[in-house]
Write an enzyme that holds these catalytic residues in place. Structure first.
Site, PDB file in Angstrom:
ATOM      1  N   TYR A 165      -1.367  -0.638  10.210  1.00 30.15           N
ATOM      2  CA  TYR A 165      -1.461  -0.988   8.729  1.00 30.15           C
ATOM      3  C   TYR A 165       0.036  -0.636   8.048  1.00 30.15           C
ATOM      4  CZ  TYR A 165      -3.725  -0.775   4.260  1.00 30.15           C
ATOM      5  OH  TYR A 165      -4.062  -1.010   2.722  1.00 30.15           O
TER       6      TYR A 165
ATOM      7  N   LYS B 137       2.386  -3.160   5.828  1.00 37.35           N
ATOM      8  CA  LYS B 137       2.629  -3.068   4.567  1.00 37.35           C
ATOM      9  C   LYS B 137       3.987  -2.821   4.243  1.00 37.35           C
ATOM     10  CE  LYS B 137      -1.628  -3.820   3.054  1.00 37.35           C
ATOM     11  NZ  LYS B 137      -2.185  -5.020   2.242  1.00 37.35           N
TER      12      LYS B 137
ATOM     13  N   SER C 293       0.592  -1.136   0.077  1.00 36.51           N
ATOM     14  CA  SER C 293       0.030   0.056  -0.260  1.00 36.51           C
ATOM     15  C   SER C 293       0.850   1.206  -0.138  1.00 36.51           C
ATOM     16  CB  SER C 293      -0.823   0.028   1.390  1.00 36.51           C
ATOM     17  OG  SER C 293      -1.592   1.348   1.380  1.00 36.51           O
TER      18      SER C 293
ATOM     19  N   ILE D  83      -8.141   3.441  -4.093  1.00 35.49           N
ATOM     20  CA  ILE D  83      -8.663   2.768  -5.123  1.00 35.49           C
ATOM     21  C   ILE D  83     -10.182   2.235  -4.470  1.00 35.49           C
ATOM     22  CG2 ILE D  83      -8.736   0.263  -6.229  1.00 35.49           C
ATOM     23  CD1 ILE D  83      -6.120   1.878  -6.797  1.00 35.49           C
TER      24      ILE D  83
HETATM   25  P1  NAD Z   1     -11.439  -4.992   0.771  1.00 35.06           P
HETATM   26  O1  NAD Z   1     -11.945  -4.835   2.248  1.00 35.06           O
HETATM   27  O2  NAD Z   1     -12.694  -4.425  -0.120  1.00 35.06           O
HETATM   28  O3  NAD Z   1     -11.328  -6.432   0.425  1.00 35.06           O
HETATM   29  C1  NAD Z   1     -10.466  -7.394   1.137  1.00 35.06           C
HETATM   30  C2  NAD Z   1     -10.724  -8.920   0.913  1.00 35.06           C
HETATM   31  O4  NAD Z   1      -9.827  -9.670   1.781  1.00 35.06           O
HETATM   32  C3  NAD Z   1     -12.223  -9.245   1.410  1.00 35.06           C
HETATM   33  O5  NAD Z   1     -12.785 -10.145   0.442  1.00 35.06           O
HETATM   34  C4  NAD Z   1     -12.114  -9.855   2.588  1.00 35.06           C
HETATM   35  O6  NAD Z   1     -13.086 -11.189   2.817  1.00 35.06           O
HETATM   36  C5  NAD Z   1     -10.746 -10.574   2.338  1.00 35.06           C
HETATM   37  N1  NAD Z   1     -10.094 -11.026   3.772  1.00 35.06           N
HETATM   38  C6  NAD Z   1     -10.105 -10.245   4.878  1.00 35.06           C
HETATM   39  N2  NAD Z   1      -9.363 -11.351   5.829  1.00 35.06           N
HETATM   40  C7  NAD Z   1      -8.970 -12.229   5.094  1.00 35.06           C
HETATM   41  C8  NAD Z   1      -8.320 -13.478   5.608  1.00 35.06           C
HETATM   42  N3  NAD Z   1      -8.042 -13.561   6.817  1.00 35.06           N
HETATM   43  N4  NAD Z   1      -8.236 -14.465   4.751  1.00 35.06           N
HETATM   44  C9  NAD Z   1      -8.602 -14.349   3.566  1.00 35.06           C
HETATM   45  N5  NAD Z   1      -9.365 -13.297   2.933  1.00 35.06           N
HETATM   46  C10 NAD Z   1      -9.631 -12.214   3.730  1.00 35.06           C
HETATM   47  O7  NAD Z   1     -10.016  -4.353   0.617  1.00 35.06           O
HETATM   48  P2  NAD Z   1      -9.558  -3.919  -0.905  1.00 35.06           P
HETATM   49  O8  NAD Z   1      -9.658  -2.398  -0.798  1.00 35.06           O
HETATM   50  O9  NAD Z   1     -10.182  -4.486  -2.088  1.00 35.06           O
HETATM   51  O10 NAD Z   1      -8.190  -4.208  -0.674  1.00 35.06           O
HETATM   52  C11 NAD Z   1      -7.417  -5.324  -1.132  1.00 35.06           C
HETATM   53  C12 NAD Z   1      -5.871  -5.270  -0.854  1.00 35.06           C
HETATM   54  O11 NAD Z   1      -5.517  -3.826  -1.305  1.00 35.06           O
HETATM   55  C13 NAD Z   1      -5.555  -4.979   0.829  1.00 35.06           C
HETATM   56  O12 NAD Z   1      -4.266  -5.582   1.038  1.00 35.06           O
HETATM   57  C14 NAD Z   1      -5.455  -3.600   0.973  1.00 35.06           C
HETATM   58  O13 NAD Z   1      -4.666  -3.412   1.933  1.00 35.06           O
HETATM   59  C15 NAD Z   1      -4.924  -3.186  -0.194  1.00 35.06           C
HETATM   60  N6  NAD Z   1      -4.936  -1.789  -0.452  1.00 35.06           N
HETATM   61  C16 NAD Z   1      -5.889  -1.218  -0.659  1.00 35.06           C
HETATM   62  C17 NAD Z   1      -6.146   0.337  -1.162  1.00 35.06           C
HETATM   63  C18 NAD Z   1      -7.534   0.949  -1.447  1.00 35.06           C
HETATM   64  O14 NAD Z   1      -7.375   2.128  -1.592  1.00 35.06           O
HETATM   65  N7  NAD Z   1      -8.528   0.273  -1.519  1.00 35.06           N
HETATM   66  C19 NAD Z   1      -5.055   0.859  -1.124  1.00 35.06           C
HETATM   67  C20 NAD Z   1      -3.856   0.365  -0.650  1.00 35.06           C
HETATM   68  C21 NAD Z   1      -3.861  -0.885  -0.502  1.00 35.06           C
END
Ligand code: NAD
Length: 238
Positions: A146, A150, A134, A179
């Site tokens: 977090y 990361k 991230s 995102i």
């Molecule tokens: P989200 O919360 O929409 O989706 C996360 C998914 O991970 C969900 O489907 C959830 O059920 C699953 N999950 C949670 N704990 C779990 C576990 N113990 N085992 C298996 N699955 C599990 O989040 P997102 O925004 O789609 O994020 C996806 C990844 O991208 C994450 O690693 C997040 O840290 C990273 N990220 C997101 C953003 C953003 O802006 N959305 C920015 C930087 C990084």
């Protein structure tokens, strides 16, 4: 036979976007997620995909799931470590359990998957591992747990890249910026707008914006790229 890609946290958000792009590009995708109903439904939307219920925090469960994927679907060519959570709070209020939960899913979860898949890729002299970090890894107010998880992902990625390079296994990290996903839609409106104001390209990213960079790293075009940390954030981190 189509190459096989395992994506964790795949039932929604970025993980589903990555799975869709890989599926469109001819991969047989195995969607893994802790949410059983969600991952079943998500898999139904991607023809030819498979799904597994998996909590990435559980070392033994990860071993079992990866072994059954290899037995029943085929050799894993691509592993995308995407599952992640946040429990944001200022450091002086952050609880022990909020620290542990985030580190266990975001960092130990990625270790567990790499630990069980890398030996198979090593033996076959082929593999692509893509770890989702991230932009927050560099520090962000209210995200000590977090950001630490990361930043840990980047250390894991660079070490795995060095160890696995002689075996034609590449390991890279992607740092999404802001995102559109259930994770970001949960933010209060003021925080959402503050994040939007930091994006030079002036739009929120889509899960598919991340998915297309994953597809590049997984493809032949990305064959000589390893140990890199790639920002996908519309210029948010420059
Ligand atoms: P989200 O919360 O929409 O989706 C996360 C998914 O991970 C969900 O489907 C959830 O059920 C699953 N999950 C949670 N704990 C779990 C576990 N113990 N085992 C298996 N699955 C599990 O989040 P997102 O925004 O789609 O994020 C996806 C990844 O991208 C994450 O690693 C997040 O840290 C990273 N990220 C997101 C953003 C953003 O802006 N959305 C920015 C930087 C990084």
């Amino acid at each position: 036979m189509n190459p096989i890609a395992v994506v964790t946290g795949a039932q929604r958000g970025i993980g589903f976007g990555i799975s869709s792009v890989l599926s469109q590009r001819g991969y047989t995708v195995v969607l893994c997620d802790v949410d059983e109903a969600g991952v079943r439904q998500a898999s139904e939307q991607l023809p030819g995909s498979h799904f597994r219920v998996l909590d990435v925090q559980d070392f033994d469960a990860v071993a079992k799931v990866m072994a059954t994927v290899e037995e029943t679907v085929g050799p894993i060519a691509v592993l995308v470590n995407n599952a992640g959570i946040n429990r944001d709070r200022m450091l002086h209020r952050l609880t022990e359990s909020e620290w542990d939960e985030v580190l266990n899913v975001n960092l130990k979860g990625q270790f567990n998957c790499v630990r069980h898949v890398a030996p198979l890729m090593r033996q076959r002299r082929f593999g692509r591992i893509i770890n989702i970090s991230s932009a927050s890894w560099q520090g962000n107010i209210g995200q000590a747990n977090y950001a630490a998880s990361k930043a840990g992902v980047i250390g894991l990625t660079k070490t795995a890249a060095r160890e696995l390079a002689p075996f034609n296994v590449t390991v890279n990290a992607i740092c999404p910026g802001f995102i559109d996903s259930p994770m970001t839609r949960r933010l209060p409106p003021e925080a959402f707008e503050r994040m939007m104001a930091k994006i030079p390209m002036g739009r929120i990213g889509t899960p598919e914006d991340v998915g297309r960079v994953v597809a590049f790293l997984a493809s032949e075009d990305g064959a000589y790229v390893t140990g890199e940390v790639i920002n996908v954030g519309g210029g948010m981190v420059l």
